[in-house]
Structure formats: structure tokens, C-alpha cells
Design a protein around this motif. Structure first.
Motif, mmCIF file in Angstrom:
data_model
loop_
_atom_site.group_PDB
_atom_site.id
_atom_site.type_symbol
_atom_site.label_atom_id
_atom_site.label_comp_id
_atom_site.label_asym_id
_atom_site.label_seq_id
_atom_site.Cartn_x
_atom_site.Cartn_y
_atom_site.Cartn_z
ATOM 1 N N ARG A 189 0.827 -1.210 0.000
ATOM 2 C CA ARG A 189 0.000 0.000 0.000
ATOM 3 C C ARG A 189 0.863 1.263 0.000
ATOM 4 N N LEU A 190 2.099 1.164 0.543
ATOM 5 C CA LEU A 190 2.973 2.333 0.572
ATOM 6 C C LEU A 190 3.461 2.711 -0.825
ATOM 7 N N LEU A 191 3.341 1.771 -1.762
ATOM 8 C CA LEU A 191 3.767 2.029 -3.135
ATOM 9 C C LEU A 191 2.627 2.564 -4.005
ATOM 10 N N MET A 192 1.424 2.681 -3.443
ATOM 11 C CA MET A 192 0.290 3.049 -4.285
ATOM 12 C C MET A 192 0.417 4.464 -4.844
ATOM 13 N N ALA A 193 1.079 5.373 -4.109
ATOM 14 C CA ALA A 193 1.300 6.722 -4.650
ATOM 15 C C ALA A 193 2.172 6.654 -5.890
ATOM 16 N N LEU A 194 3.184 5.780 -5.845
ATOM 17 C CA LEU A 194 4.043 5.580 -7.017
ATOM 18 C C LEU A 194 3.242 4.981 -8.171
ATOM 19 N N VAL A 195 2.413 3.992 -7.860
ATOM 20 C CA VAL A 195 1.576 3.364 -8.886
ATOM 21 C C VAL A 195 0.692 4.399 -9.570
ATOM 22 N N GLU A 196 0.028 5.231 -8.769
ATOM 23 C CA GLU A 196 -0.888 6.217 -9.340
ATOM 24 C C GLU A 196 -0.149 7.271 -10.153
ATOM 25 N N GLU A 197 1.064 7.637 -9.712
ATOM 26 C CA GLU A 197 1.850 8.634 -10.442
ATOM 27 C C GLU A 197 2.279 8.084 -11.796
ATOM 28 N N VAL A 198 2.681 6.824 -11.816
ATOM 29 C CA VAL A 198 3.077 6.195 -13.077
ATOM 30 C C VAL A 198 1.883 6.095 -14.008
ATOM 31 N N LYS A 199 0.720 5.726 -13.461
ATOM 32 C CA LYS A 199 -0.464 5.533 -14.288
ATOM 33 C C LYS A 199 -0.986 6.836 -14.888
ATOM 34 N N SER A 200 -0.617 7.959 -14.283
ATOM 35 C CA SER A 200 -1.216 9.240 -14.686
ATOM 36 C C SER A 200 -0.672 9.788 -16.000
ATOM 37 N N SER A 201 0.396 9.210 -16.526
ATOM 38 C CA SER A 201 0.967 9.751 -17.762
ATOM 39 C C SER A 201 1.285 8.630 -18.728
ATOM 40 N N SER A 202 1.384 9.003 -19.992
ATOM 41 C CA SER A 202 1.779 8.034 -21.007
ATOM 42 C C SER A 202 3.299 8.069 -21.153
ATOM 43 N N GLY A 203 3.840 7.040 -21.766
ATOM 44 C CA GLY A 203 5.283 6.985 -21.927
ATOM 45 C C GLY A 203 5.966 6.517 -20.660
ATOM 46 N N VAL A 204 7.291 6.428 -20.715
ATOM 47 C CA VAL A 204 8.084 5.973 -19.585
ATOM 48 C C VAL A 204 8.390 7.154 -18.674
ATOM 49 N N LYS A 205 8.257 6.935 -17.386
ATOM 50 C CA LYS A 205 8.492 7.999 -16.414
ATOM 51 C C LYS A 205 9.663 7.604 -15.511
#
Length: 363
Positions: free
Chosen positions: A274-290
């Protein structure tokens, strides 16, 4: 071509071409060897028509800008977090994965596997081919129509809400329901509520059920009321642990710059997904590699653990972006960004196709 985005909280300096080349070569040499890079090594690379003294001057300028540092009395330099950010934003060029890596990743995609199984298998291979930790979250079913819903009584006052989507994915939520509400009452509630949610997305089902509260009376209503408290979270980023897989965390022990106590904290971070969910949501919010470097890595309540790591991540989705998952490689600041970018981009495209194939079969 790989589209990349670099998360950064600080403005980065502009660099002359010569200084940018030196920074690029220091980053890549240090990534390969783990040893500080001196001017002699750069001169011997044959890339420069410069003396060792001239290259040392450039290195000193980069150090003054906060992009390089020297760890001790050694004349060699290593990149700072800011140096890695500049490299990731302006200099790095992805290299395509090797044929063997492509084959290993492609072998994990199968129409006979569930998306959850695919994410588990892909995560394992991704960690092996990058020598880092890998994180893959299954596509969230918040926009996937529900097929059915069941209530299963667990111990005490806990009830498991099992929601099966039309694509065959299963979403579970545990809610608190008074113990005096028996199995028969739960079955009655499920029977009454099932027509309201069938064919609806999680968000739509939540809206329909909340509207139905005004018309419900009696003991079953108490159960529905408790379910609504959980329903408000159905469309939120916090999902069951089974929705995300983290593999290869022990790979990080091979990097001596990651001290053991910090590594133990990172392992705990991976275990508490659950502590990684902020990272998950940030990655999901944009297209391409982040790309996230150091303090820019978003984690919940464990920011002090992010100083020495970097993340290369990407989202994957169906063609309508209704089902969206994410993947990421988590490693030391000196990870091989060029190769990792290529591997993550290739894997995201594989998963894009896998999700598309599933949704097209259901249409």
C-alpha cells in the motif's frame, strides 16, 4: 522511440555540450563499474580531444553545479541525485532489449493466463533481466463492468465482498458487518443488490447503491450501510495486495552503496504494498516511460527510504485507457537507465497488447 518524463522538484541547470558529454560518460561509466570516474578514464576512452587537465576542469565545473561529487580523497567523481536527474531528463537514450530478454518477456504473455497471473510472471522476469526490483500492478477494474457480487462471512464482524467483472477479474473488499446479521441476511442482501450492480462499473455501482440506501429499512440496511463505507473506496487507488506484485527485491543487495539498514527498510516498503500506491498512481497518470530519481520517488510515509533509489516506470492500458495498470523497475541511483528504459518500454507495449486482446474478446 521512447517517450519519457522525468519527475523533478528542482530546476535543473543548462549545460554546454562538452560538460553534458562529460556528465553523460561519468553517469554511464559509474553505472557499469560502481567505481568513481577520473579524468584519465575519460581521456583513455578516446571520445575527447582534450587533455586530462581540461577534463578535470569540466568535472570541477560540474561539481560546482551540484551534478558531480567525489566520495572521498579520490580524484574520481560520481554523479549526485541532481546529476542523475539531468542525465535522465536531457541525455539518456533508451537501448532496445536484447533478443533473449524480449523472448523471456514475450513468453509470459498467454491468452490462457489471467491478467493477474501475467503480472506476476512479468514482474519476476523483469526483476531478473534488470537485476533490480520490479513492480507490476494489475489493471484496475474500476471501469470494468461487474458480472456478479457475493458476500462471504469471515471471522468476527468481517465480510468479504467478492466482485467478479465481465473480463473475469476478481476484486475483493473486506467490510465490517455486525455479527448478528447472519448468512441468510447476507444472501438476501446480495440477491437484492445484485441487479443494481450487474453491468455497472465500480463507480456506477457505488452510486446506485448509495441511492438505494434511502429506500432500504431494517437489519439488512445496517449491513448495506457498512458496505457503503467500503464502497466509497472502491474507485480509490488502494487495492488488494493481490493487485500488485513486487519481485526481485533481494537483487538490491548486490549494490554496495545501498547500506544494509536502508535496504531492510526498502524490503519492508515492498512488503507493505500500500505504501507504493502513490508511485503506482503517479506512473499511471501519464503516457510513456516515467523516471523518478531520489527524493522524487513518491512513496507513502517512507520518503526517507527513497534517497538512494530511482524508478523507471510506465503505465499500460487497453486502447480506451479504461483498464490501466503500471509497471516499474526500482534500483539504485546508478542503475543502467539506457537499458532499463528500453526494457520497461518494451514490457509496457507487451502488456498493452495483452490487455487489449482481453477487452476486444469481451466486446
Amino acid at each position: 522511440m521512447v517517450t519519457k518524463h522525468v519527475a523533478t522538484k528542482q530546476p535543473l541547470p543548462e549545460l554546454p555540450a562538452r560538460a553534458a558529454q562529460v556528465l553523460n560518460d561519468v553517469v554511464e561509466s559509474y553505472a557499469a563499474s560502481g567505481e568513481p570516474v577520473g579524468s584519465k578514464a575519460l581521456v583513455e576512452s578516446g571520445k575527447y580531444q582534450l587533455s586530462g587537465a581540461s577534463i578535470r576542469n569540466v568535472m570541477q565545473d560540474l561539481e560546482a553545479l551540484g551534478l558531480l561529487t567525489h566520495p572521498h580523497t579520490s580524484a574520481g567523481r560520481i554523479p549526485t541525485a541532481q546529476g542523475y536527474r539531468f542525465y535522465a531528463q536531457h541525455l539518456v537514450q533508451a537501448t532496445p532489449p536484447e533478443a533473449a530478454v524480449k523472448e523471456a518477456l514475450e513468453a509470459q504473455i498467454s491468452p490462457t493466463k489471467s491478467l493477474r497471473q501475467i503480472t506476476q510472471d512479468i514482474s519476476s522476469v523483469l526483476s531478473q533481466v534488470t537485476n533490480c526490483a520490479a513492480m507490476v500492478s494489475a489493471p484496475q477494474a474500476a471501469h470494468d463492468p461487474l458480472e456478479t457480487m457475493e458476500f462471504i462471512r469471515l471471522s468476527g464482524e468481517r465480510v468479504l465482498v467478492v466482485m467478479v467483472t465481465k473480463t473475469g477479474e476478481i476484486e475483493n473488499r473486506v467490510i465490517e458487518v455486525p455479527a448478528f446479521i447472519g448468512v441468510e441476511d447476507l444472501e438476501k442482501a446480495a440477491k437484492a443488490l445484485r441487479p443494481m450492480v450487474t453491468g455497472q462499473t465500480l463507480d456506477q455501482a457505488r452510486t446506485a447503491l448509495i441511492a438505494a440506501l434511502a429506500e432500504q429499512k431494517g437489519q439488512v440496511n445496517a449491513m448495506i450501510d457498512n458496505m457503503m463505507a467500503a464502497a466509497h473506496q472502491w474507485g480509490q487507488p488502494i487495492t488488494a495486495d493481490g493487485a500488485m506484485v513486487v519481485a526481485g527485491s533481494t537483487n538490491l543487495f548486490q549494490y554496495p552503496e545501498l547500506v544494509r539498514d536502508r535496504l531492510q527498510g526498502l524490503i519492508k516498503l515492498f512488503e507493505e504494498k500500500r505504501l507504493l500506491m502513490a508511485l503506482v498512481e503517479e506512473v499511471k497518470s501519464s503516457s510513456g516511460v516515467k523516471i523518478f530519481v531520489g527524493n522524487d520517488v513518491p512513496v507513502l510515509g517512507a520518503e526517507d527510504l527513497a534517497h538512494d533509489v530511482a524508478v523507471v516506470g510506465s503505465s499500460f492500458a487497453d486502447k480506451h485507457r479504461k483498464l490501466v495498470g503500471s509497471l516499474g523497475v526500482i534500483g539504485p541511483l546508478r542503475m543502467d537507465y539506457k537499458r532499463t528504459l528500453g526494457v520497461v518500454d518494451f514490457t509496457a507495449k507487451l502488456l498493452n497488447q495483452a490487455v487489449n486482446d482481453r477487452t476486444e474478446d469481451k466486446e
